[in-house]
Design a protein around this motif. Structure first.
Motif, PDB file in Angstrom:
ATOM      1  N   SER A   1      66.426  -9.196 -29.254  1.00  0.00           N
ATOM      2  CA  SER A   1      66.034  -7.826 -29.594  1.00  0.00           C
ATOM      3  C   SER A   1      67.251  -6.912 -29.681  1.00  0.00           C
ATOM      4  CB  SER A   1      65.046  -7.285 -28.558  1.00  0.00           C
ATOM      5  OG  SER A   1      65.678  -7.059 -27.309  1.00  0.00           O
ATOM      6  N   LYS A   2      68.248  -7.159 -28.834  1.00  0.00           N
ATOM      7  CA  LYS A   2      69.460  -6.340 -28.867  1.00  0.00           C
ATOM      8  C   LYS A   2      70.273  -6.606 -30.127  1.00  0.00           C
ATOM      9  CE  LYS A   2      69.744  -5.950 -23.844  1.00  0.00           C
ATOM     10  NZ  LYS A   2      70.465  -6.347 -22.611  1.00  0.00           N
ATOM     11  N   VAL A   3      70.243  -7.855 -30.606  1.00  0.00           N
ATOM     12  CA  VAL A   3      70.926  -8.160 -31.868  1.00  0.00           C
ATOM     13  C   VAL A   3      70.302  -7.351 -33.000  1.00  0.00           C
ATOM     14  CG1 VAL A   3      71.400  -9.955 -33.574  1.00  0.00           C
ATOM     15  CG2 VAL A   3      71.626 -10.469 -31.147  1.00  0.00           C
ATOM     16  N   TRP A   4      68.978  -7.304 -33.027  1.00  0.00           N
ATOM     17  CA  TRP A   4      68.287  -6.535 -34.065  1.00  0.00           C
ATOM     18  C   TRP A   4      68.600  -5.043 -33.963  1.00  0.00           C
ATOM     19  CZ3 TRP A   4      65.566  -7.644 -38.364  1.00  0.00           C
ATOM     20  CH2 TRP A   4      65.176  -8.967 -38.565  1.00  0.00           C
ATOM     21  N   GLN A   5      68.758  -4.547 -32.757  1.00  0.00           N
ATOM     22  CA  GLN A   5      69.026  -3.124 -32.569  1.00  0.00           C
ATOM     23  C   GLN A   5      70.454  -2.747 -32.955  1.00  0.00           C
ATOM     24  OE1 GLN A   5      67.867  -1.696 -28.600  1.00  0.00           O
ATOM     25  NE2 GLN A   5      66.365  -3.331 -28.486  1.00  0.00           N
ATOM     26  N   LEU A   6      71.410  -3.626 -32.662  1.00  0.00           N
ATOM     27  CA  LEU A   6      72.816  -3.244 -32.766  1.00  0.00           C
ATOM     28  C   LEU A   6      73.513  -3.754 -34.024  1.00  0.00           C
ATOM     29  CD1 LEU A   6      73.868  -3.838 -29.045  1.00  0.00           C
ATOM     30  CD2 LEU A   6      73.195  -1.690 -30.133  1.00  0.00           C
ATOM     31  N   SER A   7      73.336  -5.025 -34.354  1.00  0.00           N
ATOM     32  CA  SER A   7      74.133  -5.626 -35.427  1.00  0.00           C
ATOM     33  C   SER A   7      73.913  -4.982 -36.795  1.00  0.00           C
ATOM     34  CB  SER A   7      73.861  -7.133 -35.493  1.00  0.00           C
ATOM     35  OG  SER A   7      74.643  -7.732 -36.507  1.00  0.00           O
TER      36      SER A   7
ATOM     37  N   GLU B   1      74.343 -14.241 -35.635  1.00  0.00           N
ATOM     38  CA  GLU B   1      73.970 -13.811 -34.288  1.00  0.00           C
ATOM     39  C   GLU B   1      72.540 -14.239 -33.962  1.00  0.00           C
ATOM     40  OE1 GLU B   1      75.514 -12.006 -31.653  1.00  0.00           O
ATOM     41  OE2 GLU B   1      77.225 -12.830 -32.727  1.00  0.00           O
TER      42      GLU B   1
ATOM     43  N   ASP C   1      65.111 -11.131 -25.103  1.00  0.00           N
ATOM     44  CA  ASP C   1      65.736  -9.832 -24.834  1.00  0.00           C
ATOM     45  C   ASP C   1      67.072  -9.719 -25.572  1.00  0.00           C
ATOM     46  OD1 ASP C   1      65.953  -7.279 -23.250  1.00  0.00           O
ATOM     47  OD2 ASP C   1      67.719  -8.320 -22.482  1.00  0.00           O
ATOM     48  N   SER C   2      67.855 -10.791 -25.529  1.00  0.00           N
ATOM     49  CA  SER C   2      69.135 -10.783 -26.248  1.00  0.00           C
ATOM     50  C   SER C   2      68.913 -10.679 -27.750  1.00  0.00           C
ATOM     51  CB  SER C   2      69.923 -12.057 -25.926  1.00  0.00           C
ATOM     52  OG  SER C   2      70.230 -12.133 -24.549  1.00  0.00           O
TER      53      SER C   2
END
Length: 250
Positions: A188-194, A44, A185-186
């Motif tokens: 950062s969301k990978v780091w938060q969710l995956s 990702e 931004d995308s």
């Protein structure tokens, strides 16, 4: 696979070798899930190469990001090995339990032992965390993307002096191209969710598996076992004080 064991008449939890073998196999399976989660996370991250922009500040940030990311995956790899070690440990414990039980009854059948489950024994060598620096080659890039980036780099090398002098951009021209804010931004969301999705799945699965051999109703016992296992499996820094206890050998 055997189900949960019923408490014995005196109120104690009766853990048999067959139960430990079952838990061992389940823990080994969750090691595989945890390992695959690490690979999926890196895949990702690779979708967002070179989104950090150009310039000295962007380069410094990209270097720090790379260092933190590699350290994160180093810890992840060691955790993968730790889960596998626990799986093997349960089988070894069950085998020792069976041998000790057979030794108390020499006239009975010989102990029935099982081989340890197949697990990852060495820290996986994961792919590198994708670099945010603009203008380099990343594993996640196709040949076409790299070629376009090379052409863009040549164009900017020509345009920067013109923007600095003719258009009077000055130092502002040195930070082109600017960061890809949508890409960041995308990312950062990978780091938060995956990672958290994988950790949540594995944590929940391991907790359910271990519930079969632990007394969930005894909070004091649970706390003591968490501290003990923390000292054995490396989750407590050796020689440091935690939970009111100094972790060291006497």
């Amino acid at each position: 696979m055997s189900g949960p064991q019923s408490p014995s008449p005196d109120g104690k939890l009766d853990v048999t070798p067959s139960t430990l073998y079952g838990v061992s196999g389940e823990v080994a399976a969750y090691q595989g899930i945890f390992h695959k989660g690490g690979n999926s996370f890196l895949a990702e991250l690779a979708r967002y190469p070179d989104c950090g922009g150009y310039g000295s500040s962007a380069t410094a940030f990209a270097a720090a990001y790379k260092e933190v990311g590699e350290r994160f995956m180093d810890v992840w790899a060691k955790c993968v090995v730790g889960v596998g070690g626990a799986a093997v440990g349960f089988t070894v414990t069950a085998n020792n339990f069976a041998k000790a039980d057979a030794a108390t009854n020499p006239s009975g059948p010989p102990p029935s032992e099982r081989p340890p489950p197949t697990v990852i024994e060495k820290a996986p060598d994961y792919r590198a965390v994708t670099d945010l620096s603009w203008g380099d080659w990343d594993d996640g890039q196709s040949v076409w993307q790299a070629a376009l980036e090379g052409l863009e780099g040549v164009a900017l090398a020509v345009l920067r002096p013109l923007l600095e002098e003719a258009c009077r951009w000055g130092k502002a021209a040195e930070i082109l191209p600017l960061p890809d804010y949508q890409g960041l931004d995308s990312l950062s969301k990978v780091w938060q969710l995956s990672p958290m999705a994988t950790i949540g799945t594995v944590d929940g699965g391991l907790t359910n598996s271990l519930a079969r051999i632990t007394d969930q109703s005894n909070s004091e016992w649970q706390t003591a076992m968490r501290k003990f296992c923390g000292s054995l499996w490396g989750t407590t820094a050796w020689g440091k004080r935690r939970d009111g206890y100094q972790w060291h050998h006497y």
